[in-house]
Design an enzyme around this catalytic site. Sequence first.
Site, mmCIF file in Angstrom:
data_model
loop_
_atom_site.group_PDB
_atom_site.id
_atom_site.type_symbol
_atom_site.label_atom_id
_atom_site.label_comp_id
_atom_site.label_asym_id
_atom_site.label_seq_id
_atom_site.Cartn_x
_atom_site.Cartn_y
_atom_site.Cartn_z
ATOM 1 N N ILE A 12 -10.150 59.620 -55.201
ATOM 2 C CA ILE A 12 -10.758 59.437 -53.880
ATOM 3 C C ILE A 12 -11.871 58.400 -53.984
ATOM 4 O O ILE A 12 -12.872 58.603 -54.669
ATOM 5 C CB ILE A 12 -11.322 60.765 -53.342
ATOM 6 C CG1 ILE A 12 -10.196 61.792 -53.163
ATOM 7 C CG2 ILE A 12 -12.072 60.542 -52.041
ATOM 8 C CD1 ILE A 12 -9.142 61.390 -52.154
ATOM 9 N N GLY A 14 -13.294 56.929 -51.145
ATOM 10 C CA GLY A 14 -14.095 56.902 -49.928
ATOM 11 C C GLY A 14 -13.481 56.034 -48.856
ATOM 12 O O GLY A 14 -13.959 56.001 -47.723
ATOM 13 N N VAL A 16 -9.865 54.440 -46.711
ATOM 14 C CA VAL A 16 -8.777 55.028 -45.936
ATOM 15 C C VAL A 16 -7.508 55.213 -46.756
ATOM 16 O O VAL A 16 -6.769 56.185 -46.561
ATOM 17 C CB VAL A 16 -8.496 54.173 -44.676
ATOM 18 C CG1 VAL A 16 -8.005 52.776 -45.051
ATOM 19 C CG2 VAL A 16 -7.511 54.869 -43.751
ATOM 20 N N ASP A 17 -7.222 54.314 -47.691
ATOM 21 C CA ASP A 17 -5.954 54.364 -48.418
ATOM 22 C C ASP A 17 -5.831 55.615 -49.282
ATOM 23 O O ASP A 17 -4.797 56.291 -49.269
ATOM 24 C CB ASP A 17 -5.789 53.107 -49.277
ATOM 25 C CG ASP A 17 -5.800 51.831 -48.459
ATOM 26 O OD1 ASP A 17 -5.278 51.857 -47.330
ATOM 27 O OD2 ASP A 17 -6.336 50.817 -48.937
ATOM 28 N N SER A 18 -6.864 55.918 -50.058
ATOM 29 C CA SER A 18 -6.810 57.097 -50.923
ATOM 30 C C SER A 18 -6.808 58.381 -50.099
ATOM 31 O O SER A 18 -6.159 59.368 -50.464
ATOM 32 C CB SER A 18 -7.970 57.095 -51.916
ATOM 33 O OG SER A 18 -9.227 57.088 -51.257
ATOM 34 N N CYS A 99 -10.532 47.935 -65.030
ATOM 35 C CA CYS A 99 -11.046 49.203 -64.506
ATOM 36 C C CYS A 99 -9.907 50.173 -64.202
ATOM 37 O O CYS A 99 -10.002 51.374 -64.491
ATOM 38 C CB CYS A 99 -11.880 48.946 -63.256
ATOM 39 S SG CYS A 99 -12.581 50.446 -62.520
ATOM 40 N N CYS A 195 -17.269 45.924 -57.113
ATOM 41 C CA CYS A 195 -18.223 46.991 -56.788
ATOM 42 C C CYS A 195 -19.598 46.806 -57.423
ATOM 43 O O CYS A 195 -20.598 47.276 -56.878
ATOM 44 C CB CYS A 195 -17.640 48.348 -57.174
ATOM 45 S SG CYS A 195 -17.386 48.597 -58.951
#
Length: 359
Positions: A12, A14, A16-18, A99, A195
């Site tokens: 997750i 944060g 929409v896709d996950s 990552c 990120c």
Amino acid sequence: MMKDKEHVIVGISGGVDSAVAACILIENGYRVTGLHIKVLDHSDDSLHLEKSPLIISDRKEFRFPVFSLNLSGSFRRDVIDYFLQDYLSGRTPNPCMVCNKLIKWKGLLKGADLLQATLVATGHYARIDCGREKCRLLKGTDSQKDQSYFLWMLSSEELSKTLLPVGNLTKQEVRELARRFGVRAAEKKESQEICFVPDNDYREVVKSSRPGLAEKLTGGEIIDTEGKVIGHHAGYPFYTIGQRKGLGISSPEPLYVNRLDPEKNRIRVGGKAMLQCRKLIAGQMNWTGISPPETSTRAAARIRYRDTGEACTIVPVEKERFEVIFDKPKQSVTPGQAVVFYRDDEVIGGGIIVEAISE
């Protein structure tokens, strides 16, 4: 896809896709637990899970427990340090694919082990097709969102434990499902930034990591294709292959960076034709769709995320290194980036570009 009450750990983020990936799995009968991986906590890894207050959906039937796992130490060592070292070595890294392999899947599989789950899932736009002998990584259905390029490092074993529920959907379809599922992030805009790179300015990240570096490297030579000094630059790590802006050189024709020389703190520039490459050398290979080639083999190669691909011949040249010969020249082949090989929609392997060869 349905396997009644099989336990899946969903990464997750944060976004929409996950969130939609998790809701699709719930709707298909899976038992879902979310895992949020912390990477910027300025602390070392934690070997235990913490309950997270995240609520993904406003609809009760699509609510599920979410835990967090701190992998900030691993992220700092395996992603940020790699990112910095590549730039200092005159390469242009791609931290997202590293990552995925070393942080996201490592964390998800660790979470699955701790929570006794059998599968993991993410919101990536790619597909996995598992047969009797192996699992194949395929492009996502939405060509504008396909993320298979970023997943080439995953092993067949990792693929066999992974579900990608949105891989056969378009972004618009995901948004529509998010609204139906009551997902709180349904209208959330996508981030295009790395990120840990504020304002997408990697130069500031490199400078702040090495105090005094910018001052030390300022004034390096800019040379043309004949070796003549035609200007000076702010330091080789702050330029990439194909860069045109920010050179500070007056010229009757546009000039582009075509080579970085870390040892001499020098960059070479030339016309656009100098960016054309017929060959490259790749290393750090991972083959998922085929066995490592022992003789020349054909494929289509992508050298960057938005690349449409080019037919090529892959030739083994030495242990763990391969020469890639393009049918047509490719522009701005960049050491440090990945070359990913496809046959139709399938990712058969990939590697890191070591050298671009213009001849």
